[in-house]
Design an enzyme around this catalytic site. Structure first.
Site, PDB file in Angstrom:
ATOM      1  N   ARG A  49       4.156  -4.656  -1.215  1.00 20.60           N
ATOM      2  CA  ARG A  49       2.777  -5.134  -1.289  1.00 20.60           C
ATOM      3  C   ARG A  49       2.407  -5.417  -2.742  1.00 20.60           C
ATOM      4  O   ARG A  49       3.165  -5.129  -3.653  1.00 20.60           O
ATOM      5  CB  ARG A  49       1.825  -4.118  -0.658  1.00 20.60           C
ATOM      6  CG  ARG A  49       2.019  -2.711  -1.217  1.00 20.60           C
ATOM      7  CD  ARG A  49       0.801  -1.890  -1.205  1.00 20.60           C
ATOM      8  NE  ARG A  49      -0.243  -2.462  -2.059  1.00 20.60           N
ATOM      9  CZ  ARG A  49      -0.251  -2.366  -3.387  1.00 20.60           C
ATOM     10  NH1 ARG A  49       0.711  -1.750  -4.055  1.00 20.60           N
ATOM     11  NH2 ARG A  49      -1.231  -2.907  -4.090  1.00 20.60           N
ATOM     12  N   GLY A  50       1.181  -5.977  -2.892  1.00 22.82           N
ATOM     13  CA  GLY A  50       0.742  -6.393  -4.223  1.00 22.82           C
ATOM     14  C   GLY A  50       1.157  -7.844  -4.402  1.00 22.82           C
ATOM     15  O   GLY A  50       2.319  -8.196  -4.168  1.00 22.82           O
ATOM     16  N   ARG A  86       2.588 -13.614   4.345  1.00 21.27           N
ATOM     17  CA  ARG A  86       1.254 -13.101   4.008  1.00 21.27           C
ATOM     18  C   ARG A  86       0.427 -14.276   3.506  1.00 21.27           C
ATOM     19  O   ARG A  86       0.780 -14.907   2.516  1.00 21.27           O
ATOM     20  CB  ARG A  86       1.308 -11.989   2.945  1.00 21.27           C
ATOM     21  CG  ARG A  86       1.564 -10.614   3.561  1.00 21.27           C
ATOM     22  CD  ARG A  86       1.110  -9.479   2.675  1.00 21.27           C
ATOM     23  NE  ARG A  86      -0.219  -9.003   3.015  1.00 21.27           N
ATOM     24  CZ  ARG A  86      -0.828  -8.010   2.358  1.00 21.27           C
ATOM     25  NH1 ARG A  86      -0.266  -7.437   1.330  1.00 21.27           N
ATOM     26  NH2 ARG A  86      -2.024  -7.617   2.727  1.00 21.27           N
ATOM     27  N   ASP A 228      -5.761 -11.513  -5.415  1.00 22.55           N
ATOM     28  CA  ASP A 228      -4.702 -12.118  -4.599  1.00 22.55           C
ATOM     29  C   ASP A 228      -4.750 -13.635  -4.673  1.00 22.55           C
ATOM     30  O   ASP A 228      -3.746 -14.308  -4.402  1.00 22.55           O
ATOM     31  CB  ASP A 228      -4.820 -11.661  -3.147  1.00 22.55           C
ATOM     32  CG  ASP A 228      -4.285 -10.241  -3.021  1.00 22.55           C
ATOM     33  OD1 ASP A 228      -5.011  -9.314  -3.407  1.00 22.55           O
ATOM     34  OD2 ASP A 228      -3.121 -10.081  -2.601  1.00 22.55           O
ATOM     35  N   ASN A 238      -9.654 -10.572  -3.097  1.00 23.73           N
ATOM     36  CA  ASN A 238      -8.929  -9.329  -3.421  1.00 23.73           C
ATOM     37  C   ASN A 238      -9.159  -8.344  -2.284  1.00 23.73           C
ATOM     38  O   ASN A 238      -9.876  -8.641  -1.318  1.00 23.73           O
ATOM     39  CB  ASN A 238      -9.398  -8.767  -4.770  1.00 23.73           C
ATOM     40  CG  ASN A 238      -8.485  -7.668  -5.281  1.00 23.73           C
ATOM     41  OD1 ASN A 238      -7.264  -7.837  -5.304  1.00 23.73           O
ATOM     42  ND2 ASN A 238      -9.028  -6.529  -5.666  1.00 23.73           N
TER      43      ASN A 238
END
Ligand SMILES: CSC[C@@H](O)[C@@H](O)C(=O)COP(=O)(O)O
Length: 341
Positions: A49-50, A86, A228, A238
């Protein structure tokens, strides 16, 4: 490809491994991400993630699959599957655009390997540059508040907002950090708290709903978050809960900063409304799942709304801290993020 290791990615013997961010901090499990199917399911589970890390993991896997002999059409299909894994974080799409150019070359196996390694090396530098630019804005004695996890776990380097906090702490300017637990998936409570502890930076963990009263009591000097996706008008997607912090910061006259690499900027996305927001499973809200197992407390058939991200409008943001330097609200209004001619 030679072996390499970041905080949460490892290439060992030509295979990709990821540190399972769902099991942290209780367990440090390295999971195989040897196939597209494995990596996509780790991305869906948020084990990887991130925003920056997702893009790097996908790029490294593509390069490794090329070395293992996948054909150009197979790699092109893998690239598109990874791209769709994603929808909100644009770093994934930006990195894969570069990998696509490498794939178009005649010597695509070498080109993909070189490009993936370049992306990892660049990410480290981007993080350092963000940290340097951001730390200059942190006043001595600051009590900072952060949301979600933006540290070394989420990048190949020191992180984005957390990289700023770390650098400012090392420069003696951070008194303490308030860490939002970040429901529903608790990236703050599990990951940021752990990273700050490892770094020796004093922090206090709070439930997200406690931030307002802390601001009212003048216990927060500035808020630092990651992103993001940054749209051309400066709106920022975000982790869910970021927008509430920005509204609160505005009401309490507290600076609200967004730290991100330029790979998070989407010049072709006109505004926040155009940013796709990932909707996630009901079970994340009806209970909680972790290395300890699952607990569910809501009624069995509870209906749920669970967007993973929200959009903070540009007018609530005091500064966008990119690897290229600090971007001011006036510069954003003047069109610095618009498509370049
Ligand atoms: C340097 S990470 C920046 C963002 O990706 C971060 O703030 C965030 O929202 C992460 O969300 P996550 O769903 O945990 O991937």
């Amino acid at each position: 490809m030679h072996n390499l290791k970041t905080t949460s990615l490892e290439v060992r013997d030509n295979q990709l491994w990821i540190l399972d961010q769902q099991a942290l901090p209780q367990q440090k499990n390295w999971l195989p991400a040897h196939t597209v199917g494995q990596l996509v399911s780790h991305i869906h589970a948020l084990s990887v993630r991130g925003a920056p890390l997702i893009g790097l993991s996908a790029s490294l896997l593509l390069a490794l699959l090329a070395e293992q002999g996948l054909t150009k059409p197979q790699l092109a299909e893998a690239l598109e599957t990874l791209r769709a894994s994603r929808p909100t974080a644009v770093n994934l799409m930006n990195n894969l655009d570069r990998m696509k150019q490498a794939l178009a070359q005649e010597n695509f196996v070498a080109a993909l390997g070189e490009e993936a390694l370049r992306l990892v090396a660049e990410d480290k530098v981007l993080c350092d540059n963000i940290a340097r630019a951001g730390a200059a804005l942190v006043k001595p004695g600051s009590r900072l508040l952060t949301h979600c996890n933006t540290g070394g776990l989420a990048t190949a380097g020191v992180g984005t907002a957390l990289g700023v906090i770390q650098r400012a702490f090392n420069e003696g300017h951070v008194a303490s950090v308030w860490v939002d637990e970040t429901r529903p998936l608790l990236q703050g409570g599990r990951l940021t708290a752990w990273e700050l502890g490892e770094l020796g930076i004093p922090y206090r963990l709070i439930c997200d709903s406690m931030a307002a009263s802390l601001m009212a009591k003048k216990q927060v000097d500035a808020i630092w978050v990651g992103a993001d996706r940054i749209a051309a008008n400066g709106d920022v997607a975000n982790k869910i809960g970021t927008y509430s912090l920005a509204v609160l910061a505005h009401y309490h006259d507290i600076p609200f900063y967004v730290a991100a690499p330029h790979t998070t900027l989407d010049r072709n996305c006109p505004n926040g409304e155009a940013i796709p927001i990932e909707q996630r499973a009901a079970g994340e809200v009806t209970g909680v799942t972790g290395s300890f197992g699952s607990v569910h407390w809501a009624p069995e058939n509870a209906t749920v709304y669970n967007p993973a991200f929200d959009v903070t409008p540009a007018e609530l943001i005091s500064g966008w801290i990119l690897d290229t330097g600090v971007v001011t609200p006036k510069q954003v209004r003047d069109g610095v993020f618009l498509p370049q001619k």
